[in-house]
Design a protein around this motif. Structure first.
Motif, PDB file in Angstrom:
ATOM      1  N   TRP A   1     -12.735 -39.210 -10.034  1.00 57.41           N
ATOM      2  CA  TRP A   1     -11.814 -38.635  -9.068  1.00 57.41           C
ATOM      3  C   TRP A   1     -12.229 -37.199  -8.746  1.00 57.41           C
ATOM      4  O   TRP A   1     -12.642 -36.449  -9.636  1.00 57.41           O
ATOM      5  CB  TRP A   1     -10.391 -38.616  -9.619  1.00 57.41           C
ATOM      6  N   THR A   2     -12.100 -36.792  -7.492  1.00 60.88           N
ATOM      7  CA  THR A   2     -12.392 -35.421  -7.094  1.00 60.88           C
ATOM      8  C   THR A   2     -11.256 -34.889  -6.224  1.00 60.88           C
ATOM      9  O   THR A   2     -10.566 -35.649  -5.541  1.00 60.88           O
ATOM     10  CB  THR A   2     -13.711 -35.308  -6.316  1.00 60.88           C
ATOM     11  N   GLU A   3     -11.078 -33.583  -6.270  1.00 59.63           N
ATOM     12  CA  GLU A   3     -10.051 -32.916  -5.471  1.00 59.63           C
ATOM     13  C   GLU A   3     -10.446 -31.457  -5.311  1.00 59.63           C
ATOM     14  O   GLU A   3     -11.032 -30.868  -6.217  1.00 59.63           O
ATOM     15  CB  GLU A   3      -8.680 -33.025  -6.149  1.00 59.63           C
ATOM     16  N   HIS A   4     -10.105 -30.887  -4.163  1.00 59.14           N
ATOM     17  CA  HIS A   4     -10.321 -29.457  -3.947  1.00 59.14           C
ATOM     18  C   HIS A   4      -9.019 -28.717  -4.211  1.00 59.14           C
ATOM     19  O   HIS A   4      -7.995 -28.989  -3.574  1.00 59.14           O
ATOM     20  CB  HIS A   4     -10.798 -29.181  -2.517  1.00 59.14           C
ATOM     21  N   LEU A   5      -9.043 -27.778  -5.166  1.00 56.04           N
ATOM     22  CA  LEU A   5      -7.837 -27.058  -5.571  1.00 56.04           C
ATOM     23  C   LEU A   5      -7.726 -25.741  -4.803  1.00 56.04           C
ATOM     24  O   LEU A   5      -7.654 -24.652  -5.380  1.00 56.04           O
ATOM     25  CB  LEU A   5      -7.857 -26.799  -7.079  1.00 56.04           C
ATOM     26  N   GLY A   6      -7.719 -25.837  -3.494  1.00 61.70           N
ATOM     27  CA  GLY A   6      -7.692 -24.651  -2.661  1.00 61.70           C
ATOM     28  C   GLY A   6      -6.453 -23.803  -2.845  1.00 61.70           C
ATOM     29  O   GLY A   6      -6.478 -22.591  -2.569  1.00 61.70           O
ATOM     30  N   ASP A   7      -5.367 -24.396  -3.330  1.00 63.12           N
ATOM     31  CA  ASP A   7      -4.141 -23.631  -3.549  1.00 63.12           C
ATOM     32  C   ASP A   7      -4.283 -22.608  -4.666  1.00 63.12           C
ATOM     33  O   ASP A   7      -3.417 -21.739  -4.825  1.00 63.12           O
ATOM     34  CB  ASP A   7      -2.983 -24.591  -3.858  1.00 63.12           C
ATOM     35  N   LEU A   8      -5.363 -22.680  -5.453  1.00 62.55           N
ATOM     36  CA  LEU A   8      -5.585 -21.743  -6.550  1.00 62.55           C
ATOM     37  C   LEU A   8      -6.584 -20.643  -6.193  1.00 62.55           C
ATOM     38  O   LEU A   8      -6.983 -19.871  -7.073  1.00 62.55           O
ATOM     39  CB  LEU A   8      -6.077 -22.496  -7.790  1.00 62.55           C
ATOM     40  N   GLU A   9      -6.966 -20.547  -4.943  1.00 60.02           N
ATOM     41  CA  GLU A   9      -7.999 -19.585  -4.542  1.00 60.02           C
ATOM     42  C   GLU A   9      -7.635 -18.154  -4.929  1.00 60.02           C
ATOM     43  O   GLU A   9      -8.509 -17.371  -5.323  1.00 60.02           O
ATOM     44  CB  GLU A   9      -8.249 -19.683  -3.034  1.00 60.02           C
ATOM     45  N   ARG A  10      -6.376 -17.790  -4.852  1.00 56.11           N
ATOM     46  CA  ARG A  10      -5.996 -16.407  -5.147  1.00 56.11           C
ATOM     47  C   ARG A  10      -6.245 -16.024  -6.604  1.00 56.11           C
ATOM     48  O   ARG A  10      -6.293 -14.837  -6.945  1.00 56.11           O
ATOM     49  CB  ARG A  10      -4.529 -16.172  -4.788  1.00 56.11           C
ATOM     50  N   HIS A  11      -6.391 -17.018  -7.482  1.00 57.54           N
ATOM     51  CA  HIS A  11      -6.634 -16.748  -8.905  1.00 57.54           C
ATOM     52  C   HIS A  11      -8.115 -16.767  -9.266  1.00 57.54           C
ATOM     53  O   HIS A  11      -8.499 -16.300 -10.338  1.00 57.54           O
ATOM     54  CB  HIS A  11      -5.932 -17.795  -9.773  1.00 57.54           C
ATOM     55  N   ARG A  12      -8.935 -17.325  -8.416  1.00 58.37           N
ATOM     56  CA  ARG A  12     -10.305 -17.675  -8.818  1.00 58.37           C
ATOM     57  C   ARG A  12     -11.134 -16.468  -9.258  1.00 58.37           C
ATOM     58  O   ARG A  12     -11.761 -16.491 -10.327  1.00 58.37           O
ATOM     59  CB  ARG A  12     -11.010 -18.405  -7.668  1.00 58.37           C
ATOM     60  N   GLU A  13     -11.148 -15.406  -8.489  1.00 58.84           N
ATOM     61  CA  GLU A  13     -11.978 -14.257  -8.847  1.00 58.84           C
ATOM     62  C   GLU A  13     -11.521 -13.622 -10.157  1.00 58.84           C
ATOM     63  O   GLU A  13     -12.347 -13.178 -10.970  1.00 58.84           O
ATOM     64  CB  GLU A  13     -11.971 -13.236  -7.710  1.00 58.84           C
ATOM     65  N   GLY A  14     -10.218 -13.574 -10.387  1.00 53.65           N
ATOM     66  CA  GLY A  14      -9.711 -13.039 -11.648  1.00 53.65           C
ATOM     67  C   GLY A  14     -10.139 -13.883 -12.835  1.00 53.65           C
ATOM     68  O   GLY A  14     -10.502 -13.353 -13.900  1.00 53.65           O
ATOM     69  N   TRP A  15     -10.118 -15.206 -12.678  1.00 50.95           N
ATOM     70  CA  TRP A  15     -10.567 -16.082 -13.759  1.00 50.95           C
ATOM     71  C   TRP A  15     -12.050 -15.885 -14.042  1.00 50.95           C
ATOM     72  O   TRP A  15     -12.479 -15.869 -15.205  1.00 50.95           O
ATOM     73  CB  TRP A  15     -10.293 -17.533 -13.395  1.00 50.95           C
ATOM     74  N   VAL A  16     -12.839 -15.729 -12.976  1.00 47.73           N
ATOM     75  CA  VAL A  16     -14.276 -15.505 -13.161  1.00 47.73           C
ATOM     76  C   VAL A  16     -14.513 -14.208 -13.929  1.00 47.73           C
ATOM     77  O   VAL A  16     -15.324 -14.163 -14.867  1.00 47.73           O
ATOM     78  CB  VAL A  16     -14.988 -15.487 -11.794  1.00 47.73           C
ATOM     79  N   ARG A  17     -13.798 -13.141 -13.582  1.00 52.26           N
ATOM     80  CA  ARG A  17     -13.957 -11.868 -14.303  1.00 52.26           C
ATOM     81  C   ARG A  17     -13.578 -12.020 -15.774  1.00 52.26           C
ATOM     82  O   ARG A  17     -14.267 -11.504 -16.663  1.00 52.26           O
ATOM     83  CB  ARG A  17     -13.086 -10.787 -13.648  1.00 52.26           C
ATOM     84  N   THR A  18     -12.483 -12.723 -16.039  1.00 49.34           N
ATOM     85  CA  THR A  18     -12.045 -12.907 -17.418  1.00 49.34           C
ATOM     86  C   THR A  18     -13.095 -13.647 -18.233  1.00 49.34           C
ATOM     87  O   THR A  18     -13.401 -13.277 -19.375  1.00 49.34           O
ATOM     88  CB  THR A  18     -10.717 -13.689 -17.455  1.00 49.34           C
ATOM     89  N   ILE A  19     -13.664 -14.699 -17.673  1.00 48.04           N
ATOM     90  CA  ILE A  19     -14.661 -15.488 -18.392  1.00 48.04           C
ATOM     91  C   ILE A  19     -15.912 -14.651 -18.658  1.00 48.04           C
ATOM     92  O   ILE A  19     -16.493 -14.702 -19.756  1.00 48.04           O
ATOM     93  CB  ILE A  19     -14.989 -16.775 -17.609  1.00 48.04           C
ATOM     94  N   ARG A  20     -16.332 -13.853 -17.695  1.00 47.25           N
ATOM     95  CA  ARG A  20     -17.494 -12.990 -17.916  1.00 47.25           C
ATOM     96  C   ARG A  20     -17.218 -11.975 -19.016  1.00 47.25           C
ATOM     97  O   ARG A  20     -18.090 -11.684 -19.848  1.00 47.25           O
ATOM     98  CB  ARG A  20     -17.872 -12.299 -16.613  1.00 47.25           C
ATOM     99  N   GLU A  21     -16.009 -11.433 -19.044  1.00 47.53           N
ATOM    100  CA  GLU A  21     -15.643 -10.484 -20.102  1.00 47.53           C
ATOM    101  C   GLU A  21     -15.611 -11.178 -21.469  1.00 47.53           C
ATOM    102  O   GLU A  21     -16.041 -10.600 -22.480  1.00 47.53           O
ATOM    103  CB  GLU A  21     -14.285  -9.863 -19.784  1.00 47.53           C
ATOM    104  N   MET A  22     -15.114 -12.399 -21.521  1.00 41.85           N
ATOM    105  CA  MET A  22     -15.087 -13.149 -22.768  1.00 41.85           C
ATOM    106  C   MET A  22     -16.505 -13.381 -23.289  1.00 41.85           C
ATOM    107  O   MET A  22     -16.766 -13.282 -24.494  1.00 41.85           O
ATOM    108  CB  MET A  22     -14.375 -14.489 -22.565  1.00 41.85           C
ATOM    109  N   ARG A  23     -17.418 -13.683 -22.384  1.00 41.04           N
ATOM    110  CA  ARG A  23     -18.800 -13.907 -22.809  1.00 41.04           C
ATOM    111  C   ARG A  23     -19.412 -12.631 -23.376  1.00 41.04           C
ATOM    112  O   ARG A  23     -20.118 -12.679 -24.392  1.00 41.04           O
ATOM    113  CB  ARG A  23     -19.637 -14.421 -21.643  1.00 41.04           C
ATOM    114  N   ARG A  24     -19.135 -11.495 -22.735  1.00 41.02           N
ATOM    115  CA  ARG A  24     -19.694 -10.234 -23.233  1.00 41.02           C
ATOM    116  C   ARG A  24     -19.176  -9.898 -24.627  1.00 41.02           C
ATOM    117  O   ARG A  24     -19.898  -9.346 -25.457  1.00 41.02           O
ATOM    118  CB  ARG A  24     -19.366  -9.099 -22.258  1.00 41.02           C
ATOM    119  N   SER A  25     -17.917 -10.269 -24.907  1.00 38.97           N
ATOM    120  CA  SER A  25     -17.329  -9.926 -26.203  1.00 38.97           C
ATOM    121  C   SER A  25     -17.705 -10.908 -27.306  1.00 38.97           C
ATOM    122  O   SER A  25     -17.639 -10.570 -28.489  1.00 38.97           O
ATOM    123  CB  SER A  25     -15.806  -9.852 -26.084  1.00 38.97           C
ATOM    124  N   ALA A  26     -18.102 -12.120 -26.945  1.00 37.26           N
ATOM    125  CA  ALA A  26     -18.480 -13.135 -27.952  1.00 37.26           C
ATOM    126  C   ALA A  26     -19.588 -13.990 -27.371  1.00 37.26           C
ATOM    127  O   ALA A  26     -19.360 -15.119 -26.933  1.00 37.26           O
ATOM    128  CB  ALA A  26     -17.275 -13.991 -28.338  1.00 37.26           C
TER     129      ALA A  26
END
Length: 203
Positions: A12-37
């Motif tokens: 199954w596939t779906e485009h979660l366009g309703d979450l676009e406003r969160h996407r960049e913040g999630w990407v930043r958080t994940i990059r920060e998590m990688r830097r710390s561990a």
């Protein structure tokens, strides 16, 4: 001629366009998590990248994604014919980051019902997820295939790829053998997840 599509394996596939406003913040958080561990977990199928622990979706900033994934999972279980509310489920998710050339070897997710991934950063050339035909005898097929849409042929190729895109959700049965092609971009970021049945409700 009537075709009976026996033993089909759904993806199954779906485009979660309703979450676009969160996407960049999630990407930043994940990059920060990688830097710390930065260490990659032992036994991972990933090569050339990084994974978080499996509690990512429990972080408050990922609550909208957790809720949206649970909604999609309930739809998929309904597609299987599961009675709404008959199962108590556990959803765990983790960040998957691939650097250029990074990939995941083919694997399955034992003990789970449904698995999936949602892409948060998938630039052109990021590499596709692929699924391997689960029927061993199908490996013996050797028909010369025409270049026609998959829906018009009676049997799929031995493996099928699904191209990633930002906020594209892909769900599949956890037993289905799958892997990730090498990343041809500088970075690919996604959130992978598993759905486990905790128990079945009585009645």
């Amino acid at each position: 001629m009537h075709r009976m599509p026996l033993f089909c394996t759904p993806v199954w596939t779906e485009h979660l366009g309703d979450l676009e406003r969160h996407r960049e913040g999630w990407v930043r958080t994940i990059r920060e998590m990688r830097r710390s561990a930065p260490a990659l977990p032992a036994g991972s199928s990933a090569h050339g990248g990084w994974q978080s622990d499996k509690r990512l979706l429990d972080r408050p900033e990922f609550a909208p994604l957790q809720q949206r994934l649970l909604q999609a999972v309930r739809w998929v279980l309904g597609d299987y014919g599961v009675k709404p509310g008959s199962l108590v489920l556990n959803l765990n998710g983790w960040a998957n980051v691939h650097d250029r050339g990074g990939y995941n070897t083919a694997h399955v997710h034992p003990g789970c019902l449904v698995s999936g991934t949602v892409y948060l950063h998938a630039p052109p050339g990021a590499g596709s997820i692929y699924f391997v035909d689960p029927r061993p005898a199908s490996q013996m097929e050797s028909f010369p295939r025409a270049d026609v849409p998959l829906q018009q042929v009676s049997s799929a190729p031995n493996s099928i790829s699904v191209e990633p895109a930002d906020l594209k959700l892909v769900l599949f049965p956890s037993w289905l053998l799958h892997g990730v092609e090498p990343c041809g971009a500088d970075e690919r970021i996604g959130v992978a997840f598993n759905v486990e049945m905790v128990l079945a409700k009585a009645g």
